[in-house]
Design a protein around this motif. Structure first.
Motif, PDB file in Angstrom:
ATOM      1  N   ARG A  12      38.738  45.410  47.570  1.00 54.05           N
ATOM      2  CA  ARG A  12      38.668  45.023  46.153  1.00 54.05           C
ATOM      3  C   ARG A  12      39.047  43.551  46.018  1.00 54.05           C
ATOM      4  O   ARG A  12      38.476  42.825  45.227  1.00 54.05           O
ATOM      5  N   ALA A  13      40.035  43.129  46.809  1.00 57.12           N
ATOM      6  CA  ALA A  13      40.376  41.694  46.862  1.00 57.12           C
ATOM      7  C   ALA A  13      39.726  41.118  48.116  1.00 57.12           C
ATOM      8  O   ALA A  13      39.724  41.751  49.167  1.00 57.12           O
ATOM      9  N   LYS A  14      39.142  39.921  47.975  1.00 53.72           N
ATOM     10  CA  LYS A  14      38.423  39.307  49.104  1.00 53.72           C
ATOM     11  C   LYS A  14      39.261  38.212  49.767  1.00 53.72           C
ATOM     12  O   LYS A  14      39.038  37.851  50.904  1.00 53.72           O
ATOM     13  N   GLU A  54      36.674  39.184  38.863  1.00 54.44           N
ATOM     14  CA  GLU A  54      38.085  39.400  38.507  1.00 54.44           C
ATOM     15  C   GLU A  54      38.801  40.191  39.612  1.00 54.44           C
ATOM     16  O   GLU A  54      38.253  41.155  40.139  1.00 54.44           O
ATOM     17  N   GLY A  55      40.011  39.752  39.970  1.00 50.65           N
ATOM     18  CA  GLY A  55      40.810  40.526  40.941  1.00 50.65           C
ATOM     19  C   GLY A  55      40.426  40.281  42.392  1.00 50.65           C
ATOM     20  O   GLY A  55      40.945  40.955  43.287  1.00 50.65           O
ATOM     21  N   SER A  56      39.518  39.329  42.637  1.00 48.29           N
ATOM     22  CA  SER A  56      39.102  39.136  44.039  1.00 48.29           C
ATOM     23  C   SER A  56      40.086  38.252  44.811  1.00 48.29           C
ATOM     24  O   SER A  56      39.982  38.126  46.018  1.00 48.29           O
ATOM     25  N   VAL A  57      41.046  37.605  44.090  1.00 49.83           N
ATOM     26  CA  VAL A  57      42.054  36.803  44.781  1.00 49.83           C
ATOM     27  C   VAL A  57      43.429  37.452  44.561  1.00 49.83           C
ATOM     28  O   VAL A  57      43.920  37.497  43.432  1.00 49.83           O
ATOM     29  N   ALA A  58      44.022  37.996  45.646  1.00 53.08           N
ATOM     30  CA  ALA A  58      45.310  38.703  45.523  1.00 53.08           C
ATOM     31  C   ALA A  58      46.437  37.829  46.076  1.00 53.08           C
ATOM     32  O   ALA A  58      46.192  36.868  46.795  1.00 53.08           O
TER      33      ALA A  58
END
Length: 702
Positions: free
Chosen positions: A543-545, A517-521
């Motif tokens: 935190r975002a990849k 969760e949250g890895s795509v910003a």
């Protein structure tokens, strides 16, 4: 005061015959609202009516002018069918075809039994020659008045070609004879006509070659426009240089200590730029220098070196960036060095409010801040420096010349003006840099610092989309980070936004189940500064990849762990822009890769652009090619570029003329600084003609 000879040029188009309240708004939208705007609206084609064959010899697919006898009219049985008129000459028969033709009008224009001249495109239908809707119908007496060659102008909806041509004719009739401002020897060498003669010839082409940018009349007009631009820039530059600067000399202690802190030695180009800047700052004239360097060429350290020189001399420096993200990033890059050197650095953006802002401004005014980094918040009236000596402006083409002067005015008058150093990571072709930055000296950083490897650039067709997603997933699983850039859809930011939001949502579905969760910003231009910063910080902090973005990441955003950038619809971007985006990866030691995803079939220009990107990572070569392929307006993203908007000159075609205009302008001002000679007075008319009035005021005010 504008000279009286030019009053007709600046009269409104409504003063022209035939350009009343209904047509004027259309003409204004197309060309502009004054008579001279129509002078600059040059033809893009021509209709040649000189081909006058007999019917039997007429070649289909050509515009032909034919004299024939009208035999009879064949009105249609139903309104959906065309109205036909049959005619002949001694060699054969011709059918004239009219859709929605009005019978009364056609019988008056083409009466049976009489001879008429018709001109239009000749075609074969069932093997028989026919002409659909002739452009011109005339009697034998009127034939001499039928223009044998007619110019074709760019149009807008609602404006008929003949109507516009007539209005432009009325405008040309008002073009005055003006005194000659060209150097007579140069004019003879180039074989150029006089100004008015060139203008009329450009509007009355005889052959296709007359429409070319290199035809003599068009060259002459382009040169006039370029000469007015260069003369105005040099006058403005002279005015700025006359505002005395203050000699700034440091003892070198901070700059020497900085060099020891750097992770690798300065490049030769950085040393050269440092020396040029130090030389400017030590002189009694104000510095106005452009620092051009490709992505990753080490501009920020050159700028810090200049700011430390100001601090060594006991003064303050400011650095201004076009966005909050960039300003923060500059502050974060510079702060560790400044802390170790004992230099006090602060950041001021539009977000700073209330007591914290007041306290910061008090420290600034008291001289307790040495270097202030910020956005255009630095222009505000309540921002008062104790002693500002140097202003560094990043990505100048996002700011106009006025803003550049605004920050420079923050210095103390009694101590002399503020030195200005402008930085840009957009490599600008020499021709463009002359028109946009002709009032500055230029330093170029052409070397990459050690440790930078070229980015591996590949093109991928959009139908291999899932392969691209797979490559992104593999990169992230190996601990690296990825940018995904969405295309510019239209001019509207709303549709850009929709494209980015949609792509973000599809990549979340594809990747987050495995990556978490949250890895795509997502980051785009419509977000508030706080939202943008939060997304960028999540990406920079790991935190975002994957960061899905519009082109807001184009300039300066630095995440060393990012090694792959995917650019969707790469064919819609300009070369320089693709090169900028590509420079976001491979900044942390690991090799970078760039995937240019395109939707076919590609046109020749798009193919050429993508090929150049694969071949080279030399930003200056890429910028020159971009100029050649797309023209000047596009290279810096016109509307916000601060570039002059040329109406007659095309920098890709007229680059050599620009260099000649530059030399001519320099020579003129050396010999006749107040433009007081006979040629000087003619040049003043030229400046007024191309609306460089402000430059003339600088002549008066000295």
């Amino acid at each position: 005061m504008r000279p009286e000879s030019l009053f007709p040029a600046f009269a409104p188009i409504t003063s022209l015959k035939g350009c009343g309240p209904r047509l004027a708004p259309l003409v204004e939208k197309l060309a502009g609202g004054r008579v001279q705007d129509l002078w600059w609206h040059l033809p893009s084609g021509l209709i040649d009516r000189r081909y006058r064959p007999r019917i039997a010899e007429a070649e289909p697919g050509r515009i032909a002018t034919i004299t024939l006898t009208i035999d009879r009219h064949l009105p249609p049985r139903t309104p959906r069918l065309p109205y036909k008129i049959l005619g002949h000459d001694g060699s054969g028969k011709l059918t004239l075809v009219f859709f929605n033709g009005r019978e009364d009008f056609l019988k008056r224009s083409l009466p049976a039994g009489e001879q008429r001249v018709v001109s239009g495109m000749l075609e074969l239908f069932d093997g028989q020659p026919q002409m659909t809707h002739p452009d011109r119908i005339a009697t034998l007496e009127e034939i001499d008045q039928l223009a044998s060659v007619e110019p074709v102008y760019p149009l807008t909806a609602g404006l008929a070609p003949r109507t516009l041509a007539k209005i432009i004719d009325h405008a040309l009739a008002r073009a005055p004879e003006l005194p000659e401002w060209l150097d007579p020897a140069y004019q003879r060498q180039q074989r150029w006509p006089g100004w008015r003669e060139a203008l009329l010839a450009a509007h009355r082409p005889e052959h296709a070659a007359d429409l070319e940018k290199h035809s003599l009349p068009r060259q002459r007009l382009a040169y006039d426009e370029l000469l007015s631009n260069q003369l105005a820039l040099l006058l403005i530059r002279r005015r700025l240089k006359r505002l005395s600067g203050r000699p700034l000399k440091g003892d070198g202690r901070l700059r020497g200590a900085l060099e020891k802190l750097l992770p690798w030695p300065l490049t030769g180009a950085q040393r050269q730029a440092n020396a040029e800047i130090a030389g400017d700052m030590a002189s009694a004239n104000r510095m106005l220098r452009l620092l051009q360097g490709d992505v990753g060429s080490g501009k920020t350290m050159v700028a810090l070196n200049a700011m430390l020189l100001a601090v060594e001399a006991g003064a303050q420096a400011a650095m201004m960036a076009p966005t909050e993200i960039l300003a923060r990033q500059h502050a974060e890059t510079l702060k560790p060095y400044c802390d170790k050197l004992g230099v006090r650095l602060a950041l001021l953006t539009g977000r700073d409010k209330g007591k914290a802002r007041v306290a910061l401004l008090e420290r600034l005014a008291a001289g307790e801040i040495d270097i202030l980094v910020g956005t255009h918040a630095l222009f505000q009236d309540d921002v008062v420096f104790h002693d500002l000596a140097l202003a560094v402006i990043d990505e100048q083409h996002r700011f106009g010349v006025g803003q550049r002067l605004g920050l420079a005015a923050k210095g103390q008058r009694d101590k002399g003006g503020v030195d200005v150093l402008v930085m840009t990571a957009t490599p600008i072709p020499r021709t463009l840099s002359l028109t946009a930055y002709g009032d500055m000296d230029v330093s170029k950083l052409t070397e990459k610092p050690p440790g930078r490897t070229p980015v591996d650039t590949r093109t991928v067709s959009a139908d291999r989309f899932m392969d691209v997603v797979g490559a992104v997933k593999r990169k992230i699983q190996s601990g690296e980070r990825v940018y995904w850039v969405c295309p510019l859809v239209e001019e509207s930011e709303q549709s850009d936004l929709a494209a980015a939001a949609e792509r973000h949502s599809s990549l979340k579905q594809a990747l987050e189940p495995e990556l978490g969760e949250g890895s795509v910003a997502l980051v785009h231009g419509q977000m508030s500064s706080a939202e943008k910063d939060a997304a960028m910080e999540a990406f920079a902090g790991g935190r975002a990849k994957l960061l899905v973005a519009t082109t807001v990441i184009e300039v300066g955003v630095d995440v060393p762990e990012a090694t792959l950038i995917v650019i969707e619809h790469a064919e819609r971007f300009g070369l320089a822009q693709l090169h900028q985006l590509r420079g976001r990866v491979g900044r942390g030691g690991r090799p970078g890769a760039c995937l240019l995803v395109f939707s076919g079939p590609l046109g020749e220009t798009a193919k050429a652009r993508l090929k150049i990107l694969r071949e080279t990572d030399d930003g200056f070569r890429i910028a020159e090619e971009d100029l050649r392929l797309r023209g000047a307006g596009e290279v810096l993203g016109t509307r916000q570029s601060g570039l002059p908007d040329f109406k007659l000159a095309d920098l890709a075609a007229h680059g050599e003329l620009l260099a000649a205009a530059r030399d001519d302008a320099r020579l003129i001002l050396e010999r006749d600084p107040e433009l007081a000679t006979e040629r000087g007075r003619a040049l003043r008319v030229l400046l007024y003609l191309f609306e460089r009035d402000s430059a003339i005021q600088y002549l008066r005010s000295g």
